[in-house]
Design an enzyme around this catalytic site. Sequence first.
Site, PDB file in Angstrom:
ATOM      1  N   LYS A  80       0.846  -1.203   0.000  1.00 19.32           N
ATOM      2  CA  LYS A  80       0.000   0.000   0.000  1.00 19.32           C
ATOM      3  C   LYS A  80       0.875   1.243   0.000  1.00 19.32           C
ATOM      4  O   LYS A  80       1.905   1.290   0.695  1.00 19.32           O
ATOM      5  CB  LYS A  80      -0.921  -0.028   1.230  1.00 19.32           C
ATOM      6  N   SER A 155      -9.900   1.302   2.774  1.00 19.55           N
ATOM      7  CA  SER A 155      -9.096   2.161   1.927  1.00 19.55           C
ATOM      8  C   SER A 155      -7.957   1.424   1.223  1.00 19.55           C
ATOM      9  O   SER A 155      -7.348   1.962   0.319  1.00 19.55           O
ATOM     10  CB  SER A 155      -8.506   3.284   2.766  1.00 19.55           C
ATOM     11  N   SER A 179      -9.914  -1.009   7.032  1.00 21.71           N
ATOM     12  CA  SER A 179      -9.387  -0.876   5.678  1.00 21.71           C
ATOM     13  C   SER A 179      -8.646  -2.079   5.113  1.00 21.71           C
ATOM     14  O   SER A 179      -8.319  -2.085   3.926  1.00 21.71           O
ATOM     15  CB  SER A 179      -8.479   0.339   5.582  1.00 21.71           C
TER      16      SER A 179
HETATM   17  N1  GLN Z   1     -13.221   3.487   6.239  1.00 28.21           N
HETATM   18  C1  GLN Z   1     -12.704   3.978   7.468  1.00 28.21           C
HETATM   19  C2  GLN Z   1     -12.385   5.425   7.340  1.00 28.21           C
HETATM   20  O1  GLN Z   1     -12.667   5.982   6.334  1.00 28.21           O
HETATM   21  C3  GLN Z   1     -11.508   3.184   7.875  1.00 28.21           C
HETATM   22  C4  GLN Z   1     -10.309   3.548   7.125  1.00 28.21           C
HETATM   23  C5  GLN Z   1      -9.105   2.727   7.487  1.00 28.21           C
HETATM   24  O2  GLN Z   1      -9.210   1.681   8.125  1.00 28.21           O
HETATM   25  N2  GLN Z   1      -7.953   3.232   7.106  1.00 28.21           N
HETATM   26  O3  GLN Z   1     -11.863   6.038   8.223  1.00 28.21           O
END
Ligand code: GLN
Length: 478
Positions: A80, A155, A179
């Site tokens: 990532k 994400s 995410s």
């Molecule tokens: N979807 C969640 C957010 O937008 C979690 C994101 C993540 O785990 N990085 O904060």
Amino acid sequence: MTSAVDTREPYESYRPRLGRGGESVADRTAAYLAMADRRKELNAFLELFREDAAASALAADAALADGTAGPLAGMAVAVKDLIAIKGKRASCGSHILERFESVYDATVIAKLRKAGALFIGRTNMDEFAMGSSNENSAFGPVRHPLDPERVPGGSSGGSAVAVAAGMATVALGSDTGGSVRQPAGLCGIAGLKPTYGRLSRYGLTAFASSFDQIGIFANSCTDIATVLSVTAGHDPLDTTSADMPVPDYRAAMTGSVKGLRIGLPKEYFSDALGAGVRTVVERSIARLKEAGAVFSEVSLPNTEYTIPVYYILATAEASSNLARFDGARFGYRSPEANALNDMYVRSRSEGFGAEVKRRIMLGTYVLSSGYYDAYYGKAQRVRRLIRDDFLRVFGQVDCLLTPIAPGTAFRLGEKTEDPMQMYLSDIYTVSANLAGIPGLSVPGGTDAAGLPVGVQLLGRHFDEATLLRAGGVLERFS
Ligand code: GLN
């Protein structure tokens, strides 16, 4: 020979064929790169490390031939875009860091490198890991491998797609509120968020430091166990990494769940859960029951507060962490700026995308002096209650089984107009980050439309082994 390579095959199954004239790492690596090229429209990678990967593959083949190969020799890893790899960009899916290059390896990268793994490329992501659909990337959305009109989740969507579409053996992501687990579930692969502190965060760009963990995507739970055994452990460079022994996670994959006590938190099976997901989750429960697991209903009474508490605390931490991107030290500086304040304002206004700005504003607000106690302080106290709920039920059961997300992969654009709808995608995952416990997403099967449904296993602090063991049993049926 590259066309003969099955790029979805887990490491555990192809590794025995390497180094005996049967299969070369070079061929396999070329096959992953060819798949990434063939499915370019999915936009999973921001950059492929073609030459480095090919050179590392040759080195791995040589090590395999002369008997010096490490435990992960030739394993192709997608990373990532917010984990530091020396000499490579780490843009966090953002314009503000578009040209930023890392000058050192993150600890997890250094450990993987030492064990013989190679790096295929850096993967697309929601900007600064904020999102649940991968539509917040400054470099365009990632698309679902089974239906490019749908999202892969976020994400870490690029990392999930890289593994699900056979462009890498495993991938690293980060999980602040789901995410890793949510995109793994939507894409039909396995994804682990380890216990907070299990892996070093050194070299992981911070979103919300008390929530962030590096997580692992793979095509099998055993592959996750293999990678976790190498990457886990204390790191003097990260004071929040835990000084705890690292078990042999692969040895924990016994294939048996006989007598395992699994709790079903009743708050996670409310009407918010879609029918297609419910059917698959219930089927998974039936299968584990047949395999000897013992189920009981449990209650996590503070579940209704998880989303509000997460979005107060995570945005507060983000507003503080992201203050360092000011045009002076890292990344983008507006060419228009003509004074110091003007440089800050313009660089940040032009460099950050809409969702990141929304989070910074929300986080700055909840930290402001008049509201600190009412929002931030209160949310901290509720966070403790949520954690205590888990500690209590783990006195009764060994782990929990829940859905990963209320629905399956949704269409691009379907939730972008309504941030609250998007935030609810994380309703089953954020609690693990609030409590610091590990969570594993395991493929449970598909719904009537053929879209993957993930099942989540949640465990005690530092008990990834139980989750991987149960996940290994469950994935055999999917
Ligand atoms: N979807 C969640 C957010 O937008 C979690 C994101 C993540 O785990 N990085 O904060």
